[in-house]
Design an enzyme around this catalytic site. Structure first.
Site, PDB file in Angstrom:
ATOM      1  N   ARG A 230      -2.967  -2.393   0.804  1.00 56.85           N
ATOM      2  CA  ARG A 230      -2.431  -2.580  -0.546  1.00 56.85           C
ATOM      3  C   ARG A 230      -2.151  -1.202  -1.121  1.00 56.85           C
ATOM      4  O   ARG A 230      -2.933  -0.256  -0.898  1.00 56.85           O
ATOM      5  CB  ARG A 230      -3.438  -3.296  -1.450  1.00 56.85           C
ATOM      6  N   GLU A 259       5.568  -2.384  -6.680  1.00 55.95           N
ATOM      7  CA  GLU A 259       6.568  -2.907  -5.745  1.00 55.95           C
ATOM      8  C   GLU A 259       7.590  -3.721  -6.512  1.00 55.95           C
ATOM      9  O   GLU A 259       7.200  -4.459  -7.426  1.00 55.95           O
ATOM     10  CB  GLU A 259       5.874  -3.758  -4.674  1.00 55.95           C
ATOM     11  N   HIS A 278       6.920  -4.070   2.065  1.00 52.61           N
ATOM     12  CA  HIS A 278       5.798  -5.027   2.110  1.00 52.61           C
ATOM     13  C   HIS A 278       6.162  -6.194   3.043  1.00 52.61           C
ATOM     14  O   HIS A 278       6.041  -7.369   2.670  1.00 52.61           O
ATOM     15  CB  HIS A 278       5.439  -5.555   0.719  1.00 52.61           C
TER      16      HIS A 278
HETATM   17  P1  NAD Z   1      -9.927  -9.496   6.336  1.00 51.99           P
HETATM   18  O1  NAD Z   1     -10.626 -10.127   5.183  1.00 51.99           O
HETATM   19  O2  NAD Z   1      -9.935 -10.187   7.654  1.00 51.99           O
HETATM   20  O3  NAD Z   1     -10.506  -8.022   6.590  1.00 51.99           O
HETATM   21  C1  NAD Z   1     -10.801  -7.091   5.589  1.00 51.99           C
HETATM   22  C2  NAD Z   1     -11.964  -6.244   6.105  1.00 51.99           C
HETATM   23  O4  NAD Z   1     -12.140  -5.116   5.260  1.00 51.99           O
HETATM   24  C3  NAD Z   1     -13.289  -7.004   6.135  1.00 51.99           C
HETATM   25  O5  NAD Z   1     -13.891  -6.830   7.399  1.00 51.99           O
HETATM   26  C4  NAD Z   1     -14.107  -6.320   5.051  1.00 51.99           C
HETATM   27  O6  NAD Z   1     -15.492  -6.345   5.309  1.00 51.99           O
HETATM   28  C5  NAD Z   1     -13.542  -4.922   5.113  1.00 51.99           C
HETATM   29  N1  NAD Z   1     -13.828  -4.107   3.935  1.00 51.99           N
HETATM   30  C6  NAD Z   1     -13.827  -4.467   2.639  1.00 51.99           C
HETATM   31  N2  NAD Z   1     -14.121  -3.410   1.869  1.00 51.99           N
HETATM   32  C7  NAD Z   1     -14.310  -2.358   2.708  1.00 51.99           C
HETATM   33  C8  NAD Z   1     -14.624  -0.994   2.515  1.00 51.99           C
HETATM   34  N3  NAD Z   1     -14.822  -0.497   1.296  1.00 51.99           N
HETATM   35  N4  NAD Z   1     -14.706  -0.201   3.597  1.00 51.99           N
HETATM   36  C9  NAD Z   1     -14.525  -0.696   4.836  1.00 51.99           C
HETATM   37  N5  NAD Z   1     -14.230  -1.989   5.089  1.00 51.99           N
HETATM   38  C10 NAD Z   1     -14.120  -2.801   4.026  1.00 51.99           C
HETATM   39  O7  NAD Z   1      -8.454  -9.264   5.851  1.00 51.99           O
HETATM   40  P2  NAD Z   1      -7.176  -8.878   6.739  1.00 51.99           P
HETATM   41  O8  NAD Z   1      -6.405 -10.097   7.075  1.00 51.99           O
HETATM   42  O9  NAD Z   1      -7.591  -7.939   7.802  1.00 51.99           O
HETATM   43  O10 NAD Z   1      -6.322  -8.105   5.635  1.00 51.99           O
HETATM   44  C11 NAD Z   1      -6.805  -6.907   5.047  1.00 51.99           C
HETATM   45  C12 NAD Z   1      -5.970  -6.588   3.823  1.00 51.99           C
HETATM   46  O11 NAD Z   1      -4.655  -6.253   4.254  1.00 51.99           O
HETATM   47  C13 NAD Z   1      -5.775  -7.795   2.889  1.00 51.99           C
HETATM   48  O12 NAD Z   1      -6.822  -7.902   1.958  1.00 51.99           O
HETATM   49  C14 NAD Z   1      -4.457  -7.485   2.232  1.00 51.99           C
HETATM   50  O13 NAD Z   1      -4.664  -6.759   1.044  1.00 51.99           O
HETATM   51  C15 NAD Z   1      -3.728  -6.618   3.255  1.00 51.99           C
HETATM   52  N6  NAD Z   1      -2.609  -7.336   3.897  1.00 51.99           N
HETATM   53  C16 NAD Z   1      -1.381  -6.763   3.878  1.00 51.99           C
HETATM   54  C17 NAD Z   1      -0.315  -7.404   4.490  1.00 51.99           C
HETATM   55  C18 NAD Z   1       1.050  -6.791   4.509  1.00 51.99           C
HETATM   56  O14 NAD Z   1       2.040  -7.518   4.605  1.00 51.99           O
HETATM   57  N7  NAD Z   1       1.175  -5.480   4.453  1.00 51.99           N
HETATM   58  C19 NAD Z   1      -0.506  -8.650   5.109  1.00 51.99           C
HETATM   59  C20 NAD Z   1      -1.777  -9.194   5.135  1.00 51.99           C
HETATM   60  C21 NAD Z   1      -2.837  -8.521   4.522  1.00 51.99           C
END
Ligand code: NAD
Length: 312
Positions: A230, A259, A278
């Site tokens: 994000r 965005e 994005h």
């Molecule tokens: P997920 O919930 O599977 O994984 C997120 C991980 O981050 C978890 O393991 C959590 O414990 C960890 N985490 C949280 N806070 C943390 C910190 N301070 N330090 C280290 N680790 C931490 O989610 P995901 O599917 O892997 O997606 C991750 C993020 O990516 C989403 O929350 C979203 O914001 C973003 N995303 C972006 C797109 C895109 O199109 N660019 C698409 C999907 C998701």
């Protein structure tokens, strides 16, 4: 309870047309109807919703459940859902391949200079990069911050390419492909030696501004930042300053503080910055995975079990 009418909000059209999801769910839900937009039905006639963004009008319809096609739920006011006792489920777990491949593709582009050649092509320019600009990913250290679905997918692919993978994770449970695990309070130690720093954390109070001036100070001058998480996880002004000052070599960014990225942002014009809209998640099969998750939760509702991927 049985779910008779599922409303699909028009905001989901960013990822797929309403019709393909409706057709995929035709055997599972008696009626799948569009909500929002000119063709939308009255939300009050629906039992539950699938949406991309938070929509107050859907809460007002008092549904039994709302599902978002996003993994990140930073745009959803949890209090509003909690106070009305409306469960919210998300699509975390569905973006490993698409966003994982995009992040690795960005590393490939930067290392192999593909972004440079794509730009040259628009000018019909045949020229070779500087002798020391290109490098291979094999052997390069990468630090992946956040090892959920996306971070794990990046780590697995990076490891398969022969990169040395460090992961920043709150727990010390091992993750396939990750050689070294570092806790978030030692972020700067984890990124100090990395050629690539890939961000895959959710946006939370803890991660907002996580990568700012001191992180850029800590990074190598030949390092690249890859952000598929994000925008606000990175202090964008500090990133621009770090790039302009040569504190880091470049960046590949799918997400931004605001965005769409404003037309006058200096990031657009930087040689070693890749800007994508994005769209790391874009995948023509995504609707199938969303339908699987919706189908599973429709069945769980029917049999009175707890919902999968419930975040509120
Ligand atoms: P997920 O919930 O599977 O994984 C997120 C991980 O981050 C978890 O393991 C959590 O414990 C960890 N985490 C949280 N806070 C943390 C910190 N301070 N330090 C280290 N680790 C931490 O989610 P995901 O599917 O892997 O997606 C991750 C993020 O990516 C989403 O929350 C979203 O914001 C973003 N995303 C972006 C797109 C895109 O199109 N660019 C698409 C999907 C998701």
């Amino acid at each position: 309870m049985d779910l008779d009418r599922l409303g699909v909000h028009e905001s989901t059209s960013i990822d797929f047309p309403f019709e393909v999801l409706a057709a995929e769910l035709a055997d599972d839900v008696p009626e799948v109807v569009p909500v929002g937009g000119s063709d939308g039905v009255d939300p009050a006639t629906c039992d539950a919703f699938v949406t991309f963004t938070h929509q107050p009008a859907l809460l007002d319809a008092d549904p039994v459940w709302i599902h978002t096609t996003q993994a990140g739920v930073d745009g959803f006011p949890f209090d509003a859902y909690e106070s009305r006792d409306i469960p919210l489920t998300n699509s975390a777990g569905l973006h490993g391949d698409s966003v994982g491949e995009t992040a690795i593709g960005m590393c490939f582009a930067l290392g192999r200079r593909l972004h440079q050649f794509a730009r040259q092509q628009t000018r019909r320019e045949w020229s070779f990069p500087e002798w020391d600009a290109a490098f291979t990913l094999r052997g390069e250290p990468v630090t992946v911050v956040g090892l959920g679905t996306i971070g794990s997918a990046v780590a697995e692919r990076a490891d398969a390419l022969g990169m040395t993978v460090t992961g920043v994770r709150r727990s010390d449970d091992p993750v396939p492909g990750v050689e070294t695990l570092v806790s978030p309070d030692r972020l700067h130690d984890a990124i100090r030696d990395a050629r690539f720093v890939v961000l895959a954390v959710p946006l939370t109070d803890e991660t907002e501004g996580l990568v700012g001036p001191s992180a850029f100070d800590a990074m190598r001058e030949d390092a690249y930042l890859v952000n598929v998480a994000r925008g606000p996880v990175v202090d964008q002004d500090a990133l621009v300053e770090a790039l302009e000052a040569g504190e880091i070599a470049g960046a590949a960014l799918d997400v931004f503080e605001e965005e769409p990225l404003s037309e006058d942002s200096p990031l657009w014009g930087m040689d070693d910055v890749i800007v994508t809209p994005h769209a790391a998640v874009a995948d023509r099969e995504f609707y199938v995975r969303v339908a699987d998750r919706v189908r599973e939760n429709v069945e769980r509702l029917r049999t009175g079990r707890s919902l999968e991927n419930r975040v509120v």
